[in-house]
Every structure is written in structure tokens, then in C-alpha cells.
Write a protein that holds these residues in place. Structure first.
Motif, PDB file in Angstrom:
ATOM      1  N   GLN A 234       0.840  -1.205   0.000  1.00 57.94           N
ATOM      2  CA  GLN A 234       0.000   0.000   0.000  1.00 57.94           C
ATOM      3  C   GLN A 234       0.873   1.251   0.000  1.00 57.94           C
ATOM      4  OE1 GLN A 234      -2.661  -0.576   3.413  1.00 57.94           O
ATOM      5  NE2 GLN A 234      -4.318  -1.024   1.996  1.00 57.94           N
ATOM      6  N   PRO A 235       1.308   1.685  -1.172  1.00 57.18           N
ATOM      7  CA  PRO A 235       1.009   1.168  -2.504  1.00 57.18           C
ATOM      8  C   PRO A 235       1.798  -0.111  -2.810  1.00 57.18           C
ATOM      9  CG  PRO A 235       2.589   2.923  -2.680  1.00 57.18           C
ATOM     10  CD  PRO A 235       2.189   2.860  -1.227  1.00 57.18           C
ATOM     11  N   LEU A 236       1.317  -0.858  -3.790  1.00 55.70           N
ATOM     12  CA  LEU A 236       2.051  -2.015  -4.278  1.00 55.70           C
ATOM     13  C   LEU A 236       3.388  -1.520  -4.815  1.00 55.70           C
ATOM     14  CD1 LEU A 236       2.117  -5.042  -5.031  1.00 55.70           C
ATOM     15  CD2 LEU A 236       1.071  -4.405  -7.214  1.00 55.70           C
ATOM     16  N   THR A 237       4.485  -2.040  -4.286  1.00 57.44           N
ATOM     17  CA  THR A 237       5.819  -1.549  -4.635  1.00 57.44           C
ATOM     18  C   THR A 237       6.700  -2.725  -5.019  1.00 57.44           C
ATOM     19  OG1 THR A 237       5.520   0.189  -2.966  1.00 57.44           O
ATOM     20  CG2 THR A 237       7.732  -0.114  -3.854  1.00 57.44           C
ATOM     21  N   ILE A 238       7.195  -2.715  -6.258  1.00 61.31           N
ATOM     22  CA  ILE A 238       7.878  -3.874  -6.833  1.00 61.31           C
ATOM     23  C   ILE A 238       9.159  -3.426  -7.523  1.00 61.31           C
ATOM     24  CG2 ILE A 238       7.703  -5.703  -8.587  1.00 61.31           C
ATOM     25  CD1 ILE A 238       4.615  -5.522  -8.155  1.00 61.31           C
ATOM     26  N   ILE A 239      10.212  -4.242  -7.406  1.00 65.52           N
ATOM     27  CA  ILE A 239      11.407  -4.054  -8.217  1.00 65.52           C
ATOM     28  C   ILE A 239      11.655  -5.315  -9.026  1.00 65.52           C
ATOM     29  CG2 ILE A 239      12.488  -2.379  -6.665  1.00 65.52           C
ATOM     30  CD1 ILE A 239      14.276  -4.656  -5.622  1.00 65.52           C
ATOM     31  N   ASP A 240      12.241  -5.128 -10.213  1.00 63.24           N
ATOM     32  CA  ASP A 240      12.559  -6.287 -11.047  1.00 63.24           C
ATOM     33  C   ASP A 240      13.813  -5.992 -11.852  1.00 63.24           C
ATOM     34  OD1 ASP A 240      11.576  -8.998 -12.069  1.00 63.24           O
ATOM     35  OD2 ASP A 240      11.954  -7.901 -13.928  1.00 63.24           O
ATOM     36  N   GLY A 241      14.712  -6.973 -11.930  1.00 67.47           N
ATOM     37  CA  GLY A 241      15.997  -6.784 -12.587  1.00 67.47           C
ATOM     38  C   GLY A 241      16.047  -7.185 -14.044  1.00 67.47           C
ATOM     39  N   ALA A 242      14.895  -7.387 -14.684  1.00 69.78           N
ATOM     40  CA  ALA A 242      14.900  -7.770 -16.099  1.00 69.78           C
ATOM     41  C   ALA A 242      15.700  -6.745 -16.902  1.00 69.78           C
ATOM     42  CB  ALA A 242      13.475  -7.863 -16.623  1.00 69.78           C
ATOM     43  N   HIS A 243      16.634  -7.233 -17.731  1.00 67.34           N
ATOM     44  CA  HIS A 243      17.559  -6.327 -18.397  1.00 67.34           C
ATOM     45  C   HIS A 243      17.501  -6.408 -19.914  1.00 67.34           C
ATOM     46  CE1 HIS A 243      19.610 -10.174 -18.454  1.00 67.34           C
ATOM     47  NE2 HIS A 243      20.362  -9.715 -19.427  1.00 67.34           N
ATOM     48  N   ASN A 244      16.644  -7.260 -20.469  1.00 64.41           N
ATOM     49  CA  ASN A 244      16.532  -7.366 -21.919  1.00 64.41           C
ATOM     50  C   ASN A 244      15.059  -7.428 -22.305  1.00 64.41           C
ATOM     51  OD1 ASN A 244      15.731 -10.060 -21.368  1.00 64.41           O
ATOM     52  ND2 ASN A 244      17.814 -10.822 -21.609  1.00 64.41           N
ATOM     53  N   PRO A 245      14.726  -7.209 -23.583  1.00 63.59           N
ATOM     54  CA  PRO A 245      13.305  -7.175 -23.978  1.00 63.59           C
ATOM     55  C   PRO A 245      12.504  -8.423 -23.618  1.00 63.59           C
ATOM     56  CG  PRO A 245      14.628  -6.143 -25.673  1.00 63.59           C
ATOM     57  CD  PRO A 245      15.605  -6.740 -24.686  1.00 63.59           C
ATOM     58  N   PRO A 246      13.030  -9.650 -23.801  1.00 66.33           N
ATOM     59  CA  PRO A 246      12.233 -10.814 -23.383  1.00 66.33           C
ATOM     60  C   PRO A 246      11.926 -10.804 -21.889  1.00 66.33           C
ATOM     61  CG  PRO A 246      13.968 -11.501 -24.884  1.00 66.33           C
ATOM     62  CD  PRO A 246      14.256 -10.078 -24.530  1.00 66.33           C
ATOM     63  N   GLY A 247      12.915 -10.443 -21.073  1.00 63.85           N
ATOM     64  CA  GLY A 247      12.682 -10.358 -19.631  1.00 63.85           C
ATOM     65  C   GLY A 247      11.717  -9.246 -19.272  1.00 63.85           C
ATOM     66  N   ALA A 248      11.834  -8.108 -19.971  1.00 61.71           N
ATOM     67  CA  ALA A 248      10.928  -6.986 -19.724  1.00 61.71           C
ATOM     68  C   ALA A 248       9.495  -7.346 -20.086  1.00 61.71           C
ATOM     69  CB  ALA A 248      11.385  -5.767 -20.522  1.00 61.71           C
ATOM     70  N   ASP A 249       9.323  -8.125 -21.153  1.00 60.24           N
ATOM     71  CA  ASP A 249       7.997  -8.565 -21.553  1.00 60.24           C
ATOM     72  C   ASP A 249       7.362  -9.440 -20.475  1.00 60.24           C
ATOM     73  OD1 ASP A 249       5.943  -9.009 -23.816  1.00 60.24           O
ATOM     74  OD2 ASP A 249       6.498 -11.050 -23.261  1.00 60.24           O
ATOM     75  N   VAL A 250       8.150 -10.343 -19.901  1.00 57.32           N
ATOM     76  CA  VAL A 250       7.654 -11.186 -18.808  1.00 57.32           C
ATOM     77  C   VAL A 250       7.307 -10.331 -17.597  1.00 57.32           C
ATOM     78  CG1 VAL A 250       8.304 -12.964 -17.149  1.00 57.32           C
ATOM     79  CG2 VAL A 250       8.860 -13.260 -19.566  1.00 57.32           C
ATOM     80  N   CYS A 251       8.173  -9.385 -17.275  1.00 57.46           N
ATOM     81  CA  CYS A 251       7.933  -8.486 -16.139  1.00 57.46           C
ATOM     82  C   CYS A 251       6.609  -7.758 -16.300  1.00 57.46           C
ATOM     83  CB  CYS A 251       9.089  -7.499 -16.031  1.00 57.46           C
ATOM     84  SG  CYS A 251       8.860  -6.199 -14.793  1.00 57.46           S
TER      85      CYS A 251
END
Length: 429
Positions: free
Chosen positions: A301-318
């Protein structure tokens, strides 16, 4: 050598980390260093993991399953999220500052003796092998840094070689097609290795079969994720391996792709033992998996997320996990920095579906300027776009105006995820 001196030594040896170039890809330098140290990389059996995405999660699941079986496990991963110690772990605990200084000092001594000047990655990799031998781990789980064939980790002679998947990445070093990428990654498969292949494209699978490992097991034919359901805090899985179906396994990681990684990891561990695992071992191992910085929820609250995706395929999954699994109801707020083409990354992240975009420069010499990211975001149709000099400034701005029903996602690079973790965690708590 103390910890700060070790960091200074590594910084002096950073090349790819600063330039993005690998001038002479070869395992010859680290082979010479390792030989001078008595070949510590051969002191224990190894499970070696490569792939375009999912390597980190797969390595962590494998490590936890081995630990649940009672083994002492060395785990080597890259890059780190906040501190370089995170790359080298024994039973899930990072190497201490004092021990890290000692092993890096040893690498510096070997440089003086051999005349080999290692890169940052080669030095840390050699240090990991030395430390694992010193603390006498039962097995080492090693993540490839880049591609496979000429990666510094590939001096190991792995009992089990794992390939999670293949997509276009690092095409400046191997490309331009996925066939070229697969050929490089297939280089971790040695004549005595059992190969666990998560990729399903027939032409790519054949490349791994042709590499000549002892045995090859492929997703769909030999193992698979039978059921992969959204659960509170992760995924509920049914997994089929070559020997067994494991039902109602809970994995505390977000995203359907983690179910695919789980099937690969479980098959790799079964293959390592040449036997199925006890049900309680599987449930314990999966339940203890942690992946900081990989779609890590810091607050709600708020929903707070980090993600280390570093390439387009990973970003798409994120983006798929963020929009489809979490389905945020309030404003969607994106904090983004990257080391690569911002247009491709923002398109994969579905930036135009966010209400606010905070563009920033990733804390790396190769970070794309925040202004360039903002320009790319506006060209995609993003209306409310702000530019910040660094990640912390972007986090502060996003936090200042976020309501309890909003959702904040910080991503685009592991460097961004790492730099955002502490300021966003302070806000979330």
C-alpha cells in the motif's frame, strides 16, 4: 586486503562493466589463474546453468533443493543486486567482507605470479572457485555470466549442464540469430555432462543434442510443468520429471515463467542424484527459495515492486506479471532505467499502459541517459513523463505522489533494481 581494498582492486580491473566490450573472449586467462591456484574449480561436482533469462531463479531453486537434501552448497551468480558479496554464497549465506578481501587478495597474488590481468568478472569467478574449495562445499551451482562457451565459468567440468531458454541477447558477441546464441550457450555441455534443456524450439534443441553430452533431457519430452496456477505469494505447481510427478508444490516466486524454471531446476537436481527426490525435500527446497530483485514485492500500500529484467524478453515477462497477475487498480507508476535501446525496453515493458513514467539514468557507466529514455517513452505515447538524474531521485518523486491503491514498478536493469531497493523499501515500511 580489506573489503574496501578488494573493491578498489576489482574496479581497477573492470572493463566490460564500464565499456560494454569484450575484446578477446577466451577462457585462457582464468584457466592460467586457476592452474596456478591448484585448479580449485575441480574440487567439487558442479551444476552449470546458462540461458537468456531465468538463470538466476533456476540457480536459486537448484541450490535450495540441494540444501534440503542435506548438502553443503556453493552458489555463484551474477550480477549482484546491492553488494558484490551476494555473488558468492555458501548454503545461502554470502561470503563475509573479511573472507572476500582474503580471496581477492589471493587473486591479486596470482596476477603478480602469472602475469595474467583478470577482468572484474574473471577475478570474482576465480575467487568463488577458490573459496568454495577452501570451505569444502559438497557441490557448486554456477551461473554463466554471458553466453557460455568462452565465459569465465566454463573452465568447470559440470556433471549437469542446464539451459533455461534461448532468445536474442548479447548479439554483439554472438549473433545475429538465436541459432548463433544457442551454439555459444551449448559450449557448457561437456562430453560427460547430462544436459537439461528448457528450450523447446526443435532446431535449437538439436544444437544442444549435437554438442555431445552424456545424456540430453528436453522440456516437453522428458519433463514439464503440468499445472502452474497463481497462488498467494507465488505459484502452485505440479511438475513432471523423468521419474516422478510432484504435486501441489508451492514456489514463493511471482510469474508463470517461474513454474517453467522450477521444472528445469527439479529435473537438474534429480539428474545430479540419479534418483527422484523425497516429497518433503522438494516441498522444503521450493518453500525456501528467495530471489531479491526479481519481481520482488517490497510493499502493498502502494504495491511496490522491483525487477531486474535487463533485456526485452525479460521486460515482456515483467510487464505480463505486473499487469496480468497483479492487475493494479490504481495508477500504474513506472521507474525505469536501462543499459540498452530504451525504445525496445519500453515497448516490452508496455510503458504506454502506465499512468506515470519516471525515467532515470541507471548507476552504470553504460547507463542510457534519463532524458533519452524519457524521449523514447513520449514517442510511445506516454503522456506524464519525468526525467531524473539518478534512481533515488526517481524513487523519491514516485513515492511522494503515490496513493495507497497505486502500484510502483522499478525496473529496466539489475542496477536500477538494486539502487531502488533501499529507498523504496524505506517507503514501503
Amino acid at each position: 586486503m580489506d573489503y574496501e581494498s578488494a573493491l578498489a582492486y576489482l574496479d581497477e580491473h573492470a572493463s566490460y562493466d564500464k565499456t560494454g566490450r569484450v575484446d578477446s573472449p577466451s577462457v585462457e586467462p582464468i584457466s592460467r589463474l586457476a592452474s596456478a591456484m591448484g585448479d580449485p574449480h575441480l574440487a567439487q561436482p558442479v551444476i552449470h546453468v546458462t540461458g537468456t533469462n531465468g538463470k538466476g531463479s533456476t540457480v536459486q531453486i537448484i541450490s535450495r533443493l540441494l540444501m534440503a537434501q542435506g548438502l553443503t552448497v556453493g552458489t555463484y551468480t551474477s550480477p549482484h543486486l546491492e553488494r558484490v558479496n551476494e555473488r558468492i554464497k555458501r548454503n545461502g549465506e554470502s561470503i563475509s567482507d573479511e573472507e572476500f578481501g582474503e580471496v581477492i587478495a589471493g587473486i591479486a597474488d596470482m596476477e603478480a605470479i602469472t602475469g595474467v590481468r583478470p577482468t572484474y568478472f574473471e577475478a570474482v569467478t576465480a575467487a568463488a572457485f577458490r573459496w568454495f574449495a577452501d570451505v569444502a562445499v559438497d557441490v557448486a551451482v554456477i551461473e554463466v555470466g554471458m553466453l557460455g562457451r568462452w565465459d569465465a565459468t566454463n573452465i568447470v567440468d559440470a556433471q549437469v549442464a542446464v539451459v533455461t531458454n534461448i532468445a536474442l541477447d548479447h548479439t554483439e558477441f554472438a549473433g545475429p540469430t538465436t541459432v548463433d546464441i544457442a551454439r555459444e550457450k551449448a559450449g557448457i555441455i561437456k562430453p560427460g555432462s547430462a544436459a537439461i534443456i528448457g528450450e523447446t524450439e526443435p532446431d535449437l534443441v538439436q544444437i544442444f543434442r549435437d554438442e555431445g553430452g552424456a545424456t540430453t533431457m528436453v522440456r516437453g519430452d522428458d519433463f514439464e510443468t503440468v499445472d502452474n496456477s497463481l497462488a498467494i505469494g507465488g505459484r502452485a505447481l505440479d511438475l513432471r520429471t523423468p521419474t516422478t510427478i510432484y504435486s501441489d508444490v508451492f514456489l514463493p516466486l511471482h510469474g508463470a515463467h517461474q513454474g517453467d524454471n522450477a521444472a528445469v531446476a527439479l529435473t537438474a537436481v534429480e539428474t545430479f542424484f540419479a534418483a527422484p527426490l523425497a516429497e518433503d525435500v522438494v516441498h522444503e527446497g521450493f518453500a525456501n527459495v528467495e530471489m531479491p530483485g526479481r519481481f520482488e514485492v517490497l510493499g502493498v500500500q502502494p504495491l511496490t515492486i522491483i525487477d531486474g529484467a535487463h533485456n526485452p524478453p525479460g521486460a515482456d515477462v515483467c510487464a505480463s506479471v505486473f499487469f496480468d497477475d497483479f492487475q493494479p487498480e490504481g495508477r500504474r507508476i513506472l521507474i525505469v532505467g536501462t543499459l540498452r535501446d530504451p525504445g525496445e525496453m519500453l515497448a516490452a515493458l508496455r510503458a504506454d499502459e502506465f499512468d506515470v513514467v519516471h525515467a532515470c539514468t541507471a548507476p552504470s557507466p553504460r547507463g542510457v541517459p534519463g532524458a533519452d529514455i524519457a524521449k523514447a517513452a513520449r514517442s510511445l505515447g506516454c503522456d506524464e513523463v519525468y526525467v531524473h538524474d539518478d534512481v533515488e531521485a526517481a524513487c523519491k518523486a514516485a513515492m511522494k505522489y503515490a496513493d495507497s491503491d497505486d502500484a510502483i514498478l522499478a525496473c529496466g536493469s539489475i542496477y536500477v533494481a538494486g539502487a531502488a531497493r533501499e529507498p523504496l523499501r524505506r517507503f514501503a515500511n
